[in-house]
Design an enzyme around this catalytic site. Sequence first.
Site, PDB file in Angstrom:
ATOM      1  NE  ARG A  63      -2.514  -1.468   3.154  1.00 23.38           N
ATOM      2  CZ  ARG A  63      -3.307  -2.312   3.721  1.00 23.38           C
ATOM      3  NH1 ARG A  63      -4.619  -2.384   3.415  1.00 23.38           N
ATOM      4  NH2 ARG A  63      -2.994  -3.031   4.540  1.00 23.38           N
ATOM      5  CE  LYS A 170       1.509 -20.248  11.722  1.00 22.67           C
ATOM      6  NZ  LYS A 170       2.496 -19.435  12.732  1.00 22.67           N
ATOM      7  CG  ASP A 199       4.388 -25.605   8.819  1.00 25.80           C
ATOM      8  OD1 ASP A 199       5.476 -25.317   9.428  1.00 25.80           O
ATOM      9  OD2 ASP A 199       3.434 -26.345   9.482  1.00 25.80           O
ATOM     10  CG  HIS A 200       8.835 -21.549   9.587  1.00 26.31           C
ATOM     11  ND1 HIS A 200       7.595 -21.088  10.346  1.00 26.31           N
ATOM     12  CD2 HIS A 200       9.745 -21.242  10.315  1.00 26.31           C
ATOM     13  CE1 HIS A 200       8.121 -20.901  11.479  1.00 26.31           C
ATOM     14  NE2 HIS A 200       9.236 -21.207  11.617  1.00 26.31           N
ATOM     15  CE  LYS A 204      12.044 -24.337  12.392  1.00 26.24           C
ATOM     16  NZ  LYS A 204      12.630 -23.560  12.765  1.00 26.24           N
ATOM     17  CD  GLU A 238       8.316 -19.656  19.677  1.00 25.48           C
ATOM     18  OE1 GLU A 238       9.084 -18.869  19.046  1.00 25.48           O
ATOM     19  OE2 GLU A 238       7.058 -19.581  19.946  1.00 25.48           O
ATOM     20  CG  ASP A 257       1.955 -18.422  16.633  1.00 23.52           C
ATOM     21  OD1 ASP A 257       1.958 -18.149  15.262  1.00 23.52           O
ATOM     22  OD2 ASP A 257       2.889 -18.322  17.448  1.00 23.52           O
ATOM     23  CG  HIS A 262       4.990 -24.421  13.423  1.00 25.68           C
ATOM     24  ND1 HIS A 262       4.850 -24.247  12.013  1.00 25.68           N
ATOM     25  CD2 HIS A 262       5.100 -23.449  13.803  1.00 25.68           C
ATOM     26  CE1 HIS A 262       5.034 -23.226  11.698  1.00 25.68           C
ATOM     27  NE2 HIS A 262       5.107 -22.425  12.782  1.00 25.68           N
ATOM     28  CE  LYS A 362       5.128 -17.002  20.673  1.00 23.42           C
ATOM     29  NZ  LYS A 362       6.156 -16.981  19.664  1.00 23.42           N
TER      30      LYS A 362
HETATM   31  C1  BG6 Z   1       5.819 -18.922  13.796  1.00 24.41           C
HETATM   32  C2  BG6 Z   1       5.072 -18.476  15.028  1.00 24.41           C
HETATM   33  O1  BG6 Z   1       5.107 -19.653  12.934  1.00 24.41           O
HETATM   34  O2  BG6 Z   1       6.897 -19.798  14.343  1.00 24.41           O
HETATM   35  C3  BG6 Z   1       5.806 -17.581  15.825  1.00 24.41           C
HETATM   36  O3  BG6 Z   1       4.098 -17.663  14.422  1.00 24.41           O
HETATM   37  C4  BG6 Z   1       6.997 -18.423  16.343  1.00 24.41           C
HETATM   38  O4  BG6 Z   1       5.230 -17.207  16.968  1.00 24.41           O
HETATM   39  C5  BG6 Z   1       7.771 -19.034  15.184  1.00 24.41           C
HETATM   40  O5  BG6 Z   1       7.815 -17.624  17.280  1.00 24.41           O
HETATM   41  C6  BG6 Z   1       8.670 -20.033  15.781  1.00 24.41           C
HETATM   42  O6  BG6 Z   1       9.759 -20.346  14.654  1.00 24.41           O
HETATM   43  P1  BG6 Z   1      11.043 -21.116  14.968  1.00 24.41           P
HETATM   44  O7  BG6 Z   1      11.541 -21.393  13.578  1.00 24.41           O
HETATM   45  O8  BG6 Z   1      11.767 -19.989  15.446  1.00 24.41           O
HETATM   46  O9  BG6 Z   1      10.983 -22.252  15.758  1.00 24.41           O
END
Ligand code: BG6
Length: 513
Positions: A63, A170, A199-200, A204, A238, A257, A262, A362
């Site tokens: 934007r 996501k 999904d990242h 990994k 985390e 989340d 994940h 968290k």
């Molecule tokens: C994300 C979440 O998908 O994954 C975050 O939205 C989280 O809240 C993160 O911190 C964690 O990813 P990684 O790769 O650091 O474990």
Amino acid sequence: MTGHAGNGAMGTGAGLERPGDPCTILIFGAMGDLTKRKLLPSLYNLRCHGLLPKDFAIVGFARRDLDHARFRAEMTAAIRQFATRPVDDQIWADFEARIYYAKGDFGDAAAFAKLGHDLEEIALRHHTGGNLLAYLASPPDTFATVVRQLGAAGLAKQGPGRWVRVVVEKPFGRDLESALGLNTEIRGVLHENQIFRIDHYLGKETVQNLLVFRFANGIFEPIWNRRYIDHVQITVAEDLGVEGRGAFYEAAGVVRDIIQNHIFQLLCLIAMEPPSTLSAEAVRNEKVKVLEAVRLPSAEEILQQTVRGQYGDGFVGGAKVPAYRAEANVSPASKTETYAAMKLFIENWRFSGVPFYLRSGKRLAERDTGISIQFRRPPLLLFREAGVDRIDPNRLDIRIQPEEAIRISMKAKLPGPTIRLENVKLEFSYKDFGEQSPATGYERLLYDCMTGDSTLFHRADIVEAAWRIATPILDLWASLPPRDFPNYAAGSWGPAAADELLAKDGRRWVNGE
Ligand code: BG6
């Protein structure tokens, strides 16, 4: 245990030799964090590895009132800040010259029509053959609108030798109903094989290694079942808080989340049957079967088998940190869960009766993501007098981060004249591969989009099956607001009730071991 194997170009193994197809990468939400921190550095890394096509262009759509030059300056600043390797001026100069900006509102059809013209010109200039990779890095509530606009502007249409693929970030929906709705919307415009739900975690290194570990080694599969496995734990812990994402997190919570996506993916990789081939469909067919076999707990079971928590203030790494309710953009009376633990059962022949304990939170004591598979004790405790029953049974730990390792703990005799037992560890560490190329974790996923391999992306039925498990839990929780929040201190391992969840089964969490 040490070992060394030849690496593929990205250090992710064989099969990444050829560059992706020529294409334009169109990023929605191009001024956001994801673009700057992950997408741009990943594309740059792919370029350095020769895996980005020679003919490519990047178009940022957002934007903000910018022109190409100012957008390029923003991206140059971003790469200098977030690149995972030193930036080579010559490579960057060529890269930068291929970056363009398109200003527009996601709801504005005229902006998409203009975008269409720009894309045509850019495709001709950079010989991309019209292939288009659109990445939705915009907020989740814009996904359906952007896809609809792409369709209306004729930008979703594929032609002979010309593909259009759309990466959807996501969270994909916020419950079963909204995920079904979003799937219907985007499949009204795109064919399933054009949709890449990312999904990242699946990018990994150690997560990709799970299938190799299970199915390229013959010694684990025979014991990978209810006869030998006592229980499985999957943890995504985390130490970070919500890091300025209070507004997003308030509406999400840890189940939406982390767990629904994940952790459920890790569950699939650990529990799935061997696929008949490594094709995207064969792998994803086996994954969805795992989620479909998860027994949906009754309301009573949800109350007994799940725990939710929210952090109060505390100390993390020696520093005082505020409570969740004191974070920016978080309600002082927030009921959002920042921690969840649950016990699930997979009702199939392989795993019937084996508890899977899942948890994420968290502001826990440390960053620690991993899977622990606890095996049963031997049937006859010959070494009882030597204290064998006081030592944990064999355990396989797959550490995903921050440490990337696989460890098997087993008993050994302590040196000395009497029989005394101790736990020892056989360990393979990813560090043994030597220096790895620094990466963001998105490289492999972006590369797969450019070659059209959707194995590491969620299919519609996988997302829906995951919501089918998570939604009743979230609904029941919503109907019974928690009265004890905050119920764990920042810097601890979570609420006491989560320890009790395992203790009443005679088990305990593996915490940072
Ligand atoms: C994300 C979440 O998908 O994954 C975050 O939205 C989280 O809240 C993160 O911190 C964690 O990813 P990684 O790769 O650091 O474990």
